[in-house]
Design an enzyme around this catalytic site. Structure first.
Site, PDB file in Angstrom:
ATOM      1  N   GLU A  47       0.438   6.218  -5.731  1.00 53.93           N
ATOM      2  CA  GLU A  47       1.801   6.298  -5.206  1.00 53.93           C
ATOM      3  C   GLU A  47       2.815   6.566  -6.320  1.00 53.93           C
ATOM      4  O   GLU A  47       3.741   7.365  -6.145  1.00 53.93           O
ATOM      5  CB  GLU A  47       2.191   4.998  -4.490  1.00 53.93           C
ATOM      6  CG  GLU A  47       1.314   4.649  -3.319  1.00 53.93           C
ATOM      7  CD  GLU A  47       0.174   3.694  -3.676  1.00 53.93           C
ATOM      8  OE1 GLU A  47      -0.184   2.875  -2.811  1.00 53.93           O
ATOM      9  OE2 GLU A  47      -0.361   3.775  -4.800  1.00 53.93           O
ATOM     10  N   CYS A  78       3.813  -0.759  -5.958  1.00 56.87           N
ATOM     11  CA  CYS A  78       4.034   0.526  -5.289  1.00 56.87           C
ATOM     12  C   CYS A  78       4.993   0.382  -4.112  1.00 56.87           C
ATOM     13  O   CYS A  78       5.848   1.245  -3.897  1.00 56.87           O
ATOM     14  CB  CYS A  78       2.695   1.112  -4.849  1.00 56.87           C
ATOM     15  SG  CYS A  78       1.654   1.560  -6.269  1.00 56.87           S
TER      16      CYS A  78
END
Length: 143
Positions: A47, A78
């Site tokens: 991510e 994330c």
């Protein structure tokens, strides 16, 4: 999610997680797969790699109106980055009951105390995403 799965398969020695960020018209702005082992960077989650690529492409850290698709429910780092980048929608595959921060263990991305919340769609191609992870760990433990 298929593009995120393809990206996950590029994580040679790392946990196979892939992420893709698209804008409202479906144009891919950034992709990433786990690169922690390859780079020695503890923040090189799929991510984060995809967020950095997307921000570079659009020339801004604000990614409003975008959707991030990722094969595994994001961790707290994330999830926090998605909130801070103002990503609008999160689509994820496999649930992560041990570290998930999009509804499993925590729900950072929808925490009302924060200044931004994401729409969340979980479980997309979850069997296929989970199978990729399961296979990786079965093979890794055999070494």
């Amino acid at each position: 999610m298929r593009a995120a799965l393809d990206e996950a398969r590029l994580s040679s020695d790392d946990v196979p997680v892939g992420a893709v960020i698209v804008d409202a018209s479906g144009t891919v702005l950034g992709v990433g797969h786990n690169e922690r082992e390859a780079t020695g960077d503890p923040t090189a989650h799929a991510e984060i790699v995809a967020l950095r690529a997307a921000a570079a492409r659009v020339g801004s850290w604000r990614l409003s109106g975008t959707t991030l698709a990722v094969t595994l429910e994001p961790c707290t780092m994330c999830a926090g980055a998605l909130v801070l980048a103002r990503v609008s929608r999160l689509v994820y595959g496999a649930v992560d009951p041990k570290a998930g921060a999009a509804g499993s263990l925590w729900d950072v991305v929808r925490d009302r105390r924060l200044n931004h919340r994401l729409e969340v769609i979980g479980g997309v191609l979850d069997d296929e995403c989970a199978a990729l992870l399961r296979e990786f760990f079965e093979n890794h433990r055999a070494l």
